[in-house]
Design a protein around this motif. Structure first.
Motif, short mmCIF file in Angstrom:
data_model
loop_
_atom_site.label_atom_id
_atom_site.label_comp_id
_atom_site.label_asym_id
_atom_site.label_seq_id
_atom_site.Cartn_x
_atom_site.Cartn_y
_atom_site.Cartn_z
N ARG A 26 3.51 0.63 14.50
CA ARG A 26 3.35 -0.43 13.47
C ARG A 26 4.00 0.04 12.16
N MET A 51 6.53 -2.14 10.17
CA MET A 51 6.18 -2.62 8.80
C MET A 51 7.66 -2.30 7.94
N SER A 96 10.30 -5.08 6.39
CA SER A 96 10.16 -5.18 4.98
C SER A 96 11.35 -4.93 4.34
N VAL A 103 7.97 -1.86 0.84
CA VAL A 103 7.05 -1.65 2.05
C VAL A 103 5.59 -1.89 1.12
N ARG A 112 4.75 -5.18 1.04
CA ARG A 112 4.25 -5.81 2.26
C ARG A 112 2.65 -5.56 2.50
N LEU A 113 2.39 -4.28 2.25
CA LEU A 113 1.13 -3.92 2.53
C LEU A 113 -0.09 -4.75 1.87
N GLU A 166 -0.73 -8.15 2.88
CA GLU A 166 -1.49 -8.35 4.02
C GLU A 166 -2.88 -7.85 3.70
#
Length: 604
Positions: A319, A323, A327, A426, A429-430, A433
């Protein structure tokens, strides 16, 4: 010493393949072949050019620099192979012996070639500039021009050779001892079982449970204590070694040589350090808020990295890989393709192992090969960001490889640009989410703490270095209590009344490799973080149209002065207000975290 319990077996299989660094053989035989060729060619080069650099014309200088580039590649391949192989098993005598051999033989080649640097520096400015105007020198022009800045600090050729030869049994030997000592530290955790690596014990300081943090910190302190006198003696010896060399060369103060290498003026570095010290209230403000979030009156030093929610998210390797690559792809396909090659070509070493060097790094190796990334992956969110950070370095090296060995690496002050940019991609992105206000708060907390660690803590470490280097020169050998006291002084200036510095924390300077390997390095983290945040701010302003300029910046490597590189992405490094604007961005991160704390009902 036991390895950590394996929760994700896939991580254990992520080991790098170093064979592409070698040619003409495998393992030690391949290294020997590279060194033999370098020695032979270096002696031939010296026979052709020693005492005659002043007679070179433009084409002659071009040919000579191409040969020096090839020699750098040969030594770089051998050195990278030996260093990377040693980093994953520092207790292995055979790997240590190979690294030592490479250092010794590499130094022999260096001493044969020293004449060129000295004779080039001795040319008058008009002659040098006339030669630099030659069209064929694009691959080394900035390097040659920049190297002349060392003219006031160079010694005679015999003296330079002595210093180079003796460095193997002095500075390099002490640094290796320190690395082996710290890599062998085993921590007995309070719940018993086999001792664990220092990295594993330090990871427990992120636990949401205070007893776990406190007892883990106490266990780390207990593990640091037995070898403290040895590490303190190494530090004292290297402080004295640097003082002697600085005196012989005539550097005005302990940081001058590092600033010169970073292509940064003493004044600009001092402006950065003072700007950050002048904003120490920002981290204190965060730590006071964090005490509220954790239900404490005041944080202790072992609470600083604590999770602010009960989330204990584990992210498996597969994962994490997806990710990061997704990204990077969202920014530009070329960024993603360059990062993916690290996985496809087995250029990452990920698991925690006994005897493996701590932390994480990216080794640029040489342009004709490829960069490598080392991690100690423990499946936490911060490990995902570390993967993005180191792959940012790796992409920078890969995109700049066409510049050649003289120009593909940047000064340390710009070296963090791509890594922090990748990490920030990144992180976005986190954050997108995050399923709840609590999760968002946890992420924002990690973000502001990352900025505190990279900007404010590194400047506090610079302050510690300043104190120990100047005190060693004024007072002589420093007792351990004196070193510990200077460490506490630098940390308490940063933390103020917001964090209690415990008795055990007094010796936690003693596992930080930068103080030993690269004196003066740490301020470059703050420089790079603030620069990278400014670059990311440009991306937020311009959107996808920013990608070409950013990739041009990475592709330029170190072929231009830092100020010229900044202009590629619209950054003015000469602007006195630059640092304050970067610190304003950190304050915005803090304000976002404060807002998230209120939205989650955890703070007023």
């Amino acid at each position: 010493m036991a390895a950590p319990e394996v929760a994700d077996p896939e991580v254990e299989r992520i080991a790098w393949n170093l064979d592409p660094l070698l040619s003409g053989g495998e393992g030690a035989a391949g290294v020997e072949a590279l060194l033999d060729e370098a020695q032979r060619r270096a002696e031939a080069f010296a026979g052709q050019h020693a005492g005659k650099v002043a007679d070179l014309d433009g084409p002659g200088l071009e040919a000579a620099m191409h040969e020096l580039a090839d020699l750098n590649e040969l030594i770089g391949r051998a050195g990278s192979y030996a260093m990377l192989r040693f980093a994953t098993a520092t207790a292995d005598p055979e790997r240590g012996a190979l690294l030592q051999k490479v250092q010794e033989r590499g130094t022999q080649v260096e001493t044969v070639l020293l004449f060129f640097e000295l004779e080039w520096a001795a040319l008058d400015d008009d002659t040098a500039e006339a030669l630099l105007a030659h069209d064929g020198l694009d691959f080394c022009r900035h390097h040659l021009r920049s190297s002349r800045r060392y003219r006031p600090y160079l010694l005679s050729e015999p003296e330079e050779k002595i210093l180079a030869e003796k460095s193997i049994s002095s500075r390099a030997a002490w640094a290796r001892l320190f690395e082996e000592q710290t890599a062998s530290i085993a921590v007995d955790l309070p719940e018993g079982g086999e001792p664990v690596a220092l990295e594993v014990a330090l990871a427990r300081l992120f636990s949401p449970d205070r007893d776990t943090r406190r007892t883990s910190a106490e266990a780390v302190t207990a593990a640091l204590e037995p070898g403290l006198r040895v590490r303190g003696y190494v530090l004292n010896t290297l402080l004295a070694d640097k003082a002697v060399e600085d005196r012989l060369r005539g550097y005005p103060h302990w940081l001058s040589s590092r600033n010169l290498a970073n292509e940064a003026s003493d004044e600009s570095v001092e402006a950065l350090i003072q700007a950050v010290r002048g904003r120490y209230e920002l981290p204190r403000r965060w730590y006071r808020l964090k005490a509220q979030l954790l239900g404490l009156d005041r944080l202790a030093d072992y609470d600083r990295m604590a999770a602010v929610t009960q989330e204990d998210t584990e992210i498996p390797w597969a994962r994490a890989k997806d990710m990061v690559l997704e990204s990077f792809a969202g920014f530009d396909a070329r960024l993603e393709a360059s990062a993916r090659a690290f996985f496809d070509d087995n250029r990452i070493d990920a698991p925690v192992r006994p005897g493996k060097r701590g932390g994480a790094f990216c080794s640029y190796t040489v342009p004709s090969a490829a960069p490598y990334v080392m991690l100690n992956y423990t499946a936490r969110r911060r490990d995902v960001l570390t993967l993005a950070h180191e792959l940012g370095h790796g992409v920078h090296a890969a995109l700049a490889a066409h510049q050649g060995v003289f120009h593909f690496a940047t000064p340390l002050t710009l070296a963090e640009t791509a890594s922090v940019f990748g990490e920030t991609l990144v992180f976005g992105r986190l954050l997108d989410e995050a399923p709840s206000p609590e999760s968002r708060l946890a992420l924002l907390a990690e973000s502001i703490e990352g900025s505190i660690a990279t900007v404010f803590r590194q400047v506090a470490m610079n302050r510690f270095e300043h104190l120990i280097h100047t005190s060693r020169r004024e007072e002589g050998e420093l007792a351990l209590d004196r070193v510990n006291a200077l460490w506490v002084e630098s940390q308490e200036e940063l933390l103020g009344d917001a964090v209690e510095v415990t008795e055990g924390y007094r010796m936690w300077w003693s596992y930080v490799p930068h103080f030993i390997n690269t004196p003066g390095y740490v301020y470059a983290y703050a420089y790079g973080q603030l620069l990278a945040l400014a670059v990311y701010g440009r991306y937020e302003e311009e959107g996808p149209d920013f990608a070409p300029a950013y990739l041009e910046l990475l592709s330029a490597g170190g072929s231009l002065p830092p100020e010229e590189l900044g202009k590629i992405v619209g950054i003015d490094l000469a602007d006195p207000g630059f640092w304050d604007r970067g610190l304003d961005l950190v304050e915005r991160q803090l304000e976002a975290a404060e807002n998230a704390a209120r939205e989650s009902g955890r703070a007023q």
